[in-house]
Design an enzyme around this catalytic site. Structure first.
Site, short mmCIF file in Angstrom:
data_model
loop_
_atom_site.label_atom_id
_atom_site.label_comp_id
_atom_site.label_asym_id
_atom_site.label_seq_id
_atom_site.Cartn_x
_atom_site.Cartn_y
_atom_site.Cartn_z
N ARG A 45 -14.08 -25.83 3.52
CA ARG A 45 -13.78 -26.93 4.43
C ARG A 45 -14.66 -26.81 5.67
O ARG A 45 -14.58 -25.81 6.38
CB ARG A 45 -12.31 -26.91 4.85
CG ARG A 45 -11.34 -27.29 3.75
CD ARG A 45 -9.92 -27.36 4.29
NE ARG A 45 -8.99 -27.89 3.30
CZ ARG A 45 -8.29 -27.15 2.45
NH1 ARG A 45 -8.44 -25.84 2.47
NH2 ARG A 45 -7.45 -27.70 1.60
N ASP A 94 -12.61 -2.71 -1.12
CA ASP A 94 -12.30 -4.03 -1.68
C ASP A 94 -13.39 -4.48 -2.65
O ASP A 94 -13.10 -5.04 -3.72
CB ASP A 94 -12.15 -5.08 -0.58
CG ASP A 94 -10.86 -4.96 0.19
OD1 ASP A 94 -9.86 -4.47 -0.39
OD2 ASP A 94 -10.82 -5.36 1.37
N LYS A 142 -10.21 -5.01 10.16
CA LYS A 142 -11.35 -4.56 9.34
C LYS A 142 -12.68 -4.60 10.09
O LYS A 142 -13.57 -3.80 9.79
CB LYS A 142 -11.44 -5.41 8.06
CG LYS A 142 -10.27 -5.20 7.12
CD LYS A 142 -10.43 -6.00 5.84
CE LYS A 142 -9.25 -5.81 4.91
NZ LYS A 142 -9.44 -6.52 3.62
N SER A 180 0.80 -1.22 0.00
CA SER A 180 0.00 0.00 0.00
C SER A 180 0.84 1.27 0.00
O SER A 180 0.53 2.21 -0.74
CB SER A 180 -0.97 -0.01 1.18
OG SER A 180 -1.97 -1.00 1.00
N THR A 229 -5.94 -3.45 7.12
CA THR A 229 -5.90 -4.84 6.69
C THR A 229 -6.12 -5.71 7.92
O THR A 229 -6.46 -5.21 9.00
CB THR A 229 -4.58 -5.12 5.96
OG1 THR A 229 -4.62 -6.45 5.43
CG2 THR A 229 -3.36 -4.97 6.86
#
Length: 278
Positions: free
Chosen positions: A156, A108, A71, A22, A67
């Site tokens: 999973r 994002d 968040k 960034s 990040t």
């Protein structure tokens, strides 16, 4: 917030953070925009340290990039959360207003859409997501804007499968879940979004169809992943993690500086050079 003569600060926070590209992208934008008094740094900040860090910021701060693992942790600490960020309970951008308010957003999601649009992907009839978790929920939110049909998530465990179905209901996306053991089936989808950690999809590379469509792999280091390299070799379109990082950073720069459009090409060149130097 775009006064050229004002000393302004911005930064990316997270833990770990040393790997973040960034600063490279944002500083390149400042240079191109002539914002010589703007600085952009990185700080290793975890959830426990975040409240004190925010409390110590002065009036010179214009914004923050966030990040993992911040968040979601930042949401109770800011004044307003955008509808986009609220839809996935994840804020990756905080903008400080002139009257001292802290506004949380998520770049994002529109960044994913923009990265796909740049490669000519405006709409798909169906899609597959590899993995679950925060990035997968953002991918679902992006697919809500461009996918007209079913999204199949390969995960999973029953708990993650249930979580992805719940995100689908919340975001208005038809989600079907399948076990990770059957993830090779995903590779025939018109759009495959891989949100897994490095190495997790390597074994799938041997199962590619002769003519794969589009892969969006959110990793950028190491790059290319084995799956992305094989995908390209088979003639499929590949959108990478640098594309995502770049397009979400473009939106951050525009919102923090008040200047638009952000210099996409200059930021891309800086990011590519930094990755090649690693």
């Amino acid at each position: 917030m775009s006064g050229t003569g004002d000393k302004r600060r911005a930064a990316v926070l997270g833990s770990p953070i040393a790997h973040s590209l960034s600063p490279v992208l944002h500083r390149a934008a400042y240079r191109e925009l002539g914002l010589g008094d703007w600085t952009y740094d990185r700080f290793d900040v975890d959830e426990e340290a975040l409240p004190a860090f925010l409390a110590g910021l002065g009036d010179e701060w214009a914004g923050l990039s966030l990040t993992m693992p911040l968040k979601r942790a930042v949401i109770p600490l800011i004044d307003e959360v955008s509808e986009t960020a609220g839809s996935v309970e994840a804020v990756n951008t905080v903008v400080f207003t002139d009257d001292g308010r802290r506004l949380g957003d998520n770049t994002d999601i529109p960044g994913m859409v923009a990265a796909l649009r740049e490669r000519g992907i405006e709409q798909v009839e169906s899609a597959a997501i590899l993995g679950a978790g925060a990035t997968a929920s953002s991918a679902l939110a992006a697919l809500a804007r461009i996918c007209t049909g079913e999204v199949v998530a390969y995960v999973r465990g029953d708990a993650r499968a249930a979580e992805m179905r719940q995100w689908g209901e919340r975001l208005g996306v038809e989600v079907r879940t399948e076990d990770w053991a059957d993830a090779a089936r995903a590779l025939t989808a018109p759009l495959v979004v891989s949100t897994t950690p490095a190495g997790a999809t390597d074994a799938l590379a041997a199962s590619l169809p002769e003519r794969p469509a589009t892969l969006f792999d959110v990793l950028y280091d190491p790059w290319p992943t084995e799956l992305a390299a094989r995908w390209s070799a088979y003639g499929g379109a590949v959108v990478g993690g640098l594309d995502l990082l770049l397009h979400q950073a473009v939106l951050q720069v525009e919102r923090m500086t008040g200047r638009s459009p952000a210099p996409l090409d200059a930021m891309r060149k800086a990011g590519e050079h930094a990755l090649a130097s690693r």
